[in-house]
Design a protein around this motif. Structure first.
Motif, PDB file in Angstrom:
ATOM      1  N   VAL A  44      -2.448   0.205  -4.173  1.00  0.00           N
ATOM      2  CA  VAL A  44      -3.674   0.677  -3.533  1.00  0.00           C
ATOM      3  C   VAL A  44      -4.210   1.838  -4.367  1.00  0.00           C
ATOM      4  N   ILE A  45      -5.430   1.695  -4.845  1.00  0.00           N
ATOM      5  CA  ILE A  45      -6.066   2.724  -5.660  1.00  0.00           C
ATOM      6  C   ILE A  45      -7.385   3.113  -5.005  1.00  0.00           C
ATOM      7  N   ALA A  46      -7.550   4.384  -4.690  1.00  0.00           N
ATOM      8  CA  ALA A  46      -8.823   4.917  -4.197  1.00  0.00           C
ATOM      9  C   ALA A  46      -9.335   5.884  -5.246  1.00  0.00           C
ATOM     10  N   ASN A  47     -10.440   5.524  -5.898  1.00  0.00           N
ATOM     11  CA  ASN A  47     -10.906   6.324  -7.019  1.00  0.00           C
ATOM     12  C   ASN A  47     -12.426   6.393  -7.040  1.00  0.00           C
ATOM     13  N   ALA A  48     -12.928   7.587  -7.248  1.00  0.00           N
ATOM     14  CA  ALA A  48     -14.366   7.833  -7.111  1.00  0.00           C
ATOM     15  C   ALA A  48     -15.178   7.203  -8.236  1.00  0.00           C
ATOM     16  N   TYR A  49     -14.724   7.375  -9.469  1.00  0.00           N
ATOM     17  CA  TYR A  49     -15.497   6.924 -10.628  1.00  0.00           C
ATOM     18  C   TYR A  49     -14.645   5.916 -11.388  1.00  0.00           C
ATOM     19  N   PHE A  50     -14.926   4.642 -11.163  1.00  0.00           N
ATOM     20  CA  PHE A  50     -14.036   3.575 -11.609  1.00  0.00           C
ATOM     21  C   PHE A  50     -14.695   2.790 -12.740  1.00  0.00           C
ATOM     22  N   PHE A  51     -14.196   3.002 -13.946  1.00  0.00           N
ATOM     23  CA  PHE A  51     -14.627   2.231 -15.109  1.00  0.00           C
ATOM     24  C   PHE A  51     -13.526   2.355 -16.156  1.00  0.00           C
ATOM     25  N   PRO A  52     -12.337   1.811 -15.830  1.00  0.00           N
ATOM     26  CA  PRO A  52     -11.171   2.026 -16.701  1.00  0.00           C
ATOM     27  C   PRO A  52     -11.208   1.144 -17.936  1.00  0.00           C
ATOM     28  N   GLY A  53     -10.226   1.348 -18.795  1.00  0.00           N
ATOM     29  CA  GLY A  53     -10.138   0.565 -20.018  1.00  0.00           C
ATOM     30  C   GLY A  53      -9.572  -0.829 -19.782  1.00  0.00           C
ATOM     31  N   TYR A  54      -9.634  -1.617 -20.828  1.00  0.00           N
ATOM     32  CA  TYR A  54      -9.238  -3.025 -20.805  1.00  0.00           C
ATOM     33  C   TYR A  54      -7.794  -3.192 -20.328  1.00  0.00           C
ATOM     34  N   ARG A  55      -6.884  -2.372 -20.834  1.00  0.00           N
ATOM     35  CA  ARG A  55      -5.471  -2.554 -20.521  1.00  0.00           C
ATOM     36  C   ARG A  55      -5.180  -2.302 -19.050  1.00  0.00           C
ATOM     37  N   LEU A  56      -5.815  -1.292 -18.477  1.00  0.00           N
ATOM     38  CA  LEU A  56      -5.599  -0.994 -17.069  1.00  0.00           C
ATOM     39  C   LEU A  56      -6.180  -2.103 -16.180  1.00  0.00           C
ATOM     40  N   ILE A  57      -7.343  -2.625 -16.562  1.00  0.00           N
ATOM     41  CA  ILE A  57      -7.923  -3.759 -15.842  1.00  0.00           C
ATOM     42  C   ILE A  57      -6.978  -4.969 -15.908  1.00  0.00           C
ATOM     43  N   GLN A  58      -6.447  -5.241 -17.083  1.00  0.00           N
ATOM     44  CA  GLN A  58      -5.541  -6.383 -17.237  1.00  0.00           C
ATOM     45  C   GLN A  58      -4.266  -6.203 -16.426  1.00  0.00           C
ATOM     46  N   ASP A  59      -3.744  -4.994 -16.365  1.00  0.00           N
ATOM     47  CA  ASP A  59      -2.551  -4.748 -15.559  1.00  0.00           C
ATOM     48  C   ASP A  59      -2.819  -5.050 -14.090  1.00  0.00           C
ATOM     49  N   MET A  60      -3.996  -4.676 -13.580  1.00  0.00           N
ATOM     50  CA  MET A  60      -4.343  -4.970 -12.189  1.00  0.00           C
ATOM     51  C   MET A  60      -4.454  -6.477 -11.968  1.00  0.00           C
ATOM     52  N   ARG A  61      -5.133  -7.167 -12.885  1.00  0.00           N
ATOM     53  CA  ARG A  61      -5.292  -8.616 -12.770  1.00  0.00           C
ATOM     54  C   ARG A  61      -3.937  -9.328 -12.820  1.00  0.00           C
ATOM     55  N   ASN A  62      -3.084  -8.907 -13.736  1.00  0.00           N
ATOM     56  CA  ASN A  62      -1.770  -9.536 -13.871  1.00  0.00           C
ATOM     57  C   ASN A  62      -0.911  -9.297 -12.638  1.00  0.00           C
ATOM     58  N   ALA A  63      -0.976  -8.078 -12.084  1.00  0.00           N
ATOM     59  CA  ALA A  63      -0.205  -7.788 -10.877  1.00  0.00           C
ATOM     60  C   ALA A  63      -0.658  -8.679  -9.726  1.00  0.00           C
ATOM     61  N   SER A  64      -1.963  -8.833  -9.565  1.00  0.00           N
ATOM     62  CA  SER A  64      -2.475  -9.684  -8.491  1.00  0.00           C
ATOM     63  C   SER A  64      -2.049 -11.134  -8.686  1.00  0.00           C
ATOM     64  N   ARG A  65      -2.072 -11.617  -9.916  1.00  0.00           N
ATOM     65  CA  ARG A  65      -1.717 -13.017 -10.190  1.00  0.00           C
ATOM     66  C   ARG A  65      -0.238 -13.302  -9.935  1.00  0.00           C
ATOM     67  N   ARG A  66       0.603 -12.275 -10.017  1.00  0.00           N
ATOM     68  CA  ARG A  66       2.015 -12.521  -9.730  1.00  0.00           C
ATOM     69  C   ARG A  66       2.344 -12.271  -8.258  1.00  0.00           C
ATOM     70  N   GLY A  67       1.323 -12.086  -7.411  1.00  0.00           N
ATOM     71  CA  GLY A  67       1.535 -12.010  -5.973  1.00  0.00           C
ATOM     72  C   GLY A  67       1.496 -10.634  -5.363  1.00  0.00           C
ATOM     73  N   VAL A  68       1.208  -9.604  -6.151  1.00  0.00           N
ATOM     74  CA  VAL A  68       1.101  -8.248  -5.610  1.00  0.00           C
ATOM     75  C   VAL A  68      -0.241  -8.092  -4.903  1.00  0.00           C
ATOM     76  N   ASP A  69      -0.237  -7.453  -3.756  1.00  0.00           N
ATOM     77  CA  ASP A  69      -1.474  -7.154  -3.023  1.00  0.00           C
ATOM     78  C   ASP A  69      -2.142  -5.949  -3.676  1.00  0.00           C
ATOM     79  N   VAL A  70      -3.142  -6.191  -4.513  1.00  0.00           N
ATOM     80  CA  VAL A  70      -3.837  -5.130  -5.251  1.00  0.00           C
ATOM     81  C   VAL A  70      -5.157  -4.839  -4.560  1.00  0.00           C
TER      82      VAL A  70
END
Length: 411
Positions: free
Chosen positions: A244-270
């Protein structure tokens, strides 16, 4: 269960035996800080991006001046861009009482425009007497209070007690050093003999105050350029159940976006909680460029619609949490001076989770249908943005890289 991979990141940097209390908005934060300053006996150190001369700044001014007059050493560092309009009377009142007020990179205005936009001192840290410390995203301004109205900011900080306070105090003392020439170098390029926030895992001499392991994580523009992002990435990659991430100004880099996508694809509730009523409209436009990529991978996105959200907090599973000043955008991740605390403690994780659940009741869940049709133009635009994110940490380093000055204020 503890996130063992995240704990393995610089294991010696974790400080055990602390109590960490979550503070929501100015209603909880300001009374705790002001009371700690009123009890101070030896030293108060404050770093803040914004100090306004409103009812909050005026009360802080009175507390600090009173402490200085009774012999407490009081050091305050403000940012030249974030706190540009303090009156001479406000500044001289502090100086007359003995408060040491300094401004980070004051800059100059041209035709009313401030040009010192980059590499700001964005940290929010308070340390009192080696007894307690505060770290978070809350500035000293009235818009952090709910009675400010519809534009009051939703935000968080923590109060810390225990051995970690000595680590935070040592870091803050170096950052606000009395020698301004040394400070202009030390704040950006500390020497190997100087204590660093992430190398001070042994804070002996301070009694245990609780069960939390805490790490102070900072970023600067020399030796600690990606530490905060790295902690986020390790925690997301190690998550088994939830992020769970609560963040005011959200425009992260490619790697952080990919980590979120990969976590969701392996079944983590992101889950992402972002601004639905931003104080800066372009913030929502920028974040929404990423929504399709995240939604297609199963990431849940919620927009907080009650008022502007200024939070910079996150949690994973049932133990890892972070609270601090760092947004997940290019300014915080690649330019500004920032400070977060990372906490390993189930009780604190649960407390933060409950606050975020409560905030979620004022959110709108974003669905793909809310974003309009997936046109060829939208596809091209999103792909360009997505891959620009992949490279911005490299090219942003080419922006002007001056050594900001720390300048004393007052007579």
């Amino acid at each position: 269960m503890k996130n063992t991979s995240a704990r393995g990141l610089a294991r010696s940097r974790w400080v055990p035996g602390n109590r960490v209390s979550l503070l929501e908005n100015g209603e909880e934060f300001f009374p705790r800080v002001f009371e700690a300053v009123r009890r101070a006996q030896r030293e108060v150190i404050i770093e803040t991006f914004i100090l306004y001369e409103d009812k909050v700044g005026t009360e802080l001014h009175a507390c600090l001046c009173s402490a200085a007059r009774r012999g407490v050493r009081v050091d305050v560092l403000i940012d030249g861009f974030g706190s540009p309009n303090l009156s001479e009377a406000f500044i001289d009142g502090m100086a007359s009482a003995g408060v040491r007020l300094r401004v980070f990179d004051p800059g100059h205005s041209i035709l009313g425009q401030r040009l010192n936009l980059l590499r700001r001192m964005h940290r929010k840290i308070v340390v009192v007497d080696d007894a307690c410390a505060f770290v978070g995203g809350i500035n000293f301004s009235a818009d952090q209070l709910l009675d400010f109205g519809d534009t009051a900011k939703q935000d968080y900080a923590v109060e810390l007690n225990g051995p970690i306070v000595q680590v935070i105090r040592r870091f803050a003392a170096h950052a606000i050093a009395a020698d301004k020439k040394a400070q202009s170098v030390r704040s950006l390029r500390p020497g190997p003999s100087e204590p660093q926030p992430e190398s001070a895992g042994r804070a002996g001499g301070h009694a245990r105050a609780g069960e939390a392991e805490v790490c102070l994580v900072t970023r600067d523009n020399w030796r600690h350029t990606n530490n905060i992002e790295r902690h986020y990435r390790v925690a997301i990659r190690s998550a088994r159940h939830r992020v769970v991430i609560a963040n005011a100004y959200f425009f992260p880099g490619y790697r952080l976006i990919q980590d979120m996508r990969n976590a969701s694809r392996r079944g983590v509730d992101v889950r992402l909680i972002l601004q639905g009523e931003p104080d800066i409209p372009i913030v929502r436009v920028a974040a929404r460029m990423l929504y399709h990529h995240l939604l297609l991978a199963g990431v849940s996105i919620f927009e907080y619609c009650e008022r502007p959200m200024h939070a910079k907090v996150a949690l994973t599973d049932d133990c890892w949490s972070t609270v601090g000043s760092s947004n997940l955008d290019p300014l915080s991740l690649a330019l500004n001076l920032e400070a977060n605390v990372v906490v390993h403690d189930q009780a604190f994780n649960r407390a933060l989770s409950e606050r975020l659940e409560r905030m979620s009741s004022h959110c709108k869940r974003i669905e793909a249908a809310d974003l309009g049709k997936w046109s060829s133009w939208r596809l091209v635009r999103s792909l360009v943005v997505f891959h620009l994110l992949r490279w911005y940490p490299s090219w942003i380093a080419w922006l002007p890289h001056h050594a900001p000055r720390v300048t004393p204020l007052g007579h």
